[in-house]
Design a protein around this motif. Structure first.
Motif, PDB file in Angstrom:
ATOM      1  N   HIS A   1       0.812  -1.215   0.000  1.00 61.33           N
ATOM      2  CA  HIS A   1       0.000   0.000   0.000  1.00 61.33           C
ATOM      3  C   HIS A   1       0.846   1.266   0.000  1.00 61.33           C
ATOM      4  CE1 HIS A   1      -4.106  -1.668   0.717  1.00 61.33           C
ATOM      5  NE2 HIS A   1      -3.405  -2.695   1.158  1.00 61.33           N
ATOM      6  N   ILE A   2       2.078   1.197   0.501  1.00 62.65           N
ATOM      7  CA  ILE A   2       2.871   2.419   0.540  1.00 62.65           C
ATOM      8  C   ILE A   2       3.278   2.866  -0.863  1.00 62.65           C
ATOM      9  CG2 ILE A   2       3.643   2.010   2.887  1.00 62.65           C
ATOM     10  CD1 ILE A   2       6.362   1.224   1.825  1.00 62.65           C
ATOM     11  N   GLY A   3       3.113   1.987  -1.855  1.00 56.46           N
ATOM     12  CA  GLY A   3       3.368   2.402  -3.225  1.00 56.46           C
ATOM     13  C   GLY A   3       2.492   3.569  -3.634  1.00 56.46           C
ATOM     14  N   SER A   4       1.246   3.598  -3.148  1.00 53.31           N
ATOM     15  CA  SER A   4       0.347   4.707  -3.502  1.00 53.31           C
ATOM     16  C   SER A   4       0.798   6.001  -2.839  1.00 53.31           C
ATOM     17  CB  SER A   4      -1.099   4.377  -3.109  1.00 53.31           C
ATOM     18  OG  SER A   4      -1.233   4.226  -1.705  1.00 53.31           O
ATOM     19  N   VAL A   5       1.435   5.904  -1.677  1.00 55.25           N
ATOM     20  CA  VAL A   5       1.974   7.103  -1.028  1.00 55.25           C
ATOM     21  C   VAL A   5       3.142   7.646  -1.850  1.00 55.25           C
ATOM     22  CG1 VAL A   5       2.972   8.054   1.075  1.00 55.25           C
ATOM     23  CG2 VAL A   5       1.274   6.218   1.241  1.00 55.25           C
ATOM     24  N   LYS A   6       4.004   6.750  -2.319  1.00 53.08           N
ATOM     25  CA  LYS A   6       5.112   7.184  -3.181  1.00 53.08           C
ATOM     26  C   LYS A   6       4.591   7.868  -4.437  1.00 53.08           C
ATOM     27  CE  LYS A   6       8.845   3.993  -1.952  1.00 53.08           C
ATOM     28  NZ  LYS A   6       9.828   3.028  -2.500  1.00 53.08           N
ATOM     29  N   ARG A   7       3.556   7.294  -5.041  1.00 49.14           N
ATOM     30  CA  ARG A   7       3.005   7.883  -6.259  1.00 49.14           C
ATOM     31  C   ARG A   7       2.362   9.233  -5.980  1.00 49.14           C
ATOM     32  NH1 ARG A   7       2.263   2.366  -7.183  1.00 49.14           N
ATOM     33  NH2 ARG A   7       0.188   2.303  -6.247  1.00 49.14           N
ATOM     34  N   ALA A   8       1.723   9.373  -4.819  1.00 50.17           N
ATOM     35  CA  ALA A   8       1.142  10.662  -4.445  1.00 50.17           C
ATOM     36  C   ALA A   8       2.232  11.714  -4.286  1.00 50.17           C
ATOM     37  CB  ALA A   8       0.346  10.516  -3.148  1.00 50.17           C
ATOM     38  N   LEU A   9       3.339  11.330  -3.687  1.00 47.28           N
ATOM     39  CA  LEU A   9       4.452  12.255  -3.498  1.00 47.28           C
ATOM     40  C   LEU A   9       5.038  12.653  -4.848  1.00 47.28           C
ATOM     41  CD1 LEU A   9       5.987  13.471  -1.031  1.00 47.28           C
ATOM     42  CD2 LEU A   9       7.647  11.626  -1.313  1.00 47.28           C
ATOM     43  N   ASP A  10       5.245  11.663  -5.719  1.00 48.75           N
ATOM     44  CA  ASP A  10       5.824  11.930  -7.041  1.00 48.75           C
ATOM     45  C   ASP A  10       4.912  12.812  -7.894  1.00 48.75           C
ATOM     46  OD1 ASP A  10       7.988  10.378  -6.345  1.00 48.75           O
ATOM     47  OD2 ASP A  10       7.310   8.596  -7.429  1.00 48.75           O
TER      48      ASP A  10
END
Length: 245
Positions: A14-23
């Motif tokens: 799920h933290i992949g979506s946090v990375k994508r939000a940051l990017d």
């Protein structure tokens, strides 16, 4: 919480979506402040607490390396200024649905019984035990449970069978309040999914589905926009806790 504080996001896929939000620039207030640590898929089960640090077993080392980048090989409570445990296999929807069905069949339970049930449930979640240990060592912890399943992804009849329950606001509130109280006693701030992201059937609105969710039948993962909402809520919780300290 000072704006220069470094925050570690710990979790599973799920933290992949946090990375994508940051990017994608959806979290400008966290630019340059976030680090990531954890593992996707089965490797997440290979993370252990040893000597007060989270350590990957041999089979999980590679998966952790993909997430942490140049971050620490093992994770301890003093490595960052604060931690957000994100999803990390805490499936809060399972608990809420079970308690709602129980109360529908047997009537409301007392606060003491509810808290005892919640405490037992939380205690079975490995990442929550890690969060407890970090909080006990003085770390500031916010825990964002895994979101409710996304509606409109799978066949409607199957969706209703698996996830729908008559939404009785009192039962939901009692369960989530108990989770918050038990967490607070452990030094862990639970950050619950905002009501305006949910349908009347206690599912996440379709607008927050992950990319290709329907093609993959993925009711679990969510979009970067949803991750931004939850991370902003977690940041608010950490700031409120810092101000109260």
């Amino acid at each position: 919480m000072p704006s220069a504080d470094r925050i570690c996001v710990y979790g599973d896929s799920h933290i992949g979506s946090v990375k994508r939000a940051l990017d994608a620039g959806l979290l400008p207030e966290l630019e340059g402040r976030l680090a990531f640590w954890g593992a996707a898929g089965p490797a997440f089960r290979g993370l252990r607490l040893k000597g007060g640090r989270i350590v990957p077993d041999a089979a999980a080392v590679e998966a952790v390396a993909k997430v942490r980048g140049d971050g620490p090989e093992t994770l301890g409570p003093g490595d960052f200024d604060a931690f957000v445990f994100y999803a990390a296999r805490m499936r809060i929807g399972d608990l809420v649905l079970a308690m709602q069905r129980h109360e529908a069949a047997h009537g409301p339970v007392s606060q003491a019984v509810m808290e005892a049930a919640v405490g037992q449930w939380l205690g079975r979640i490995r990442a929550y035990r890690f969060a407890q240990a970090f909080a006990g060592a003085g770390a500031r912890i916010a825990f964002v449970p895994a979101s409710f399943p996304t509606t409109g992804v799978i066949d409607a009849a199957r969706e209703a069978e698996l996830y729908h329950a008559p939404r009785e606001a009192g039962a939901v509130a009692r369960t989530l309040d108990a989770v918050a109280r038990v967490g607070a006693a452990d030094g862990v701030t639970l950050v619950h999914q905002p009501d305006d992201t949910l349908t009347p059937e206690l599912m996440t609105k379709a607008e927050f589905a992950a990319e290709s969710a329907r093609e993959n039948g993925d009711v679990v993962h969510k979009s970067p926009a949803f991750a931004a909402i939850m991370m902003r809520a977690a940041l608010g919780a950490l700031e409120a806790r810092a101000e109260a300290a």
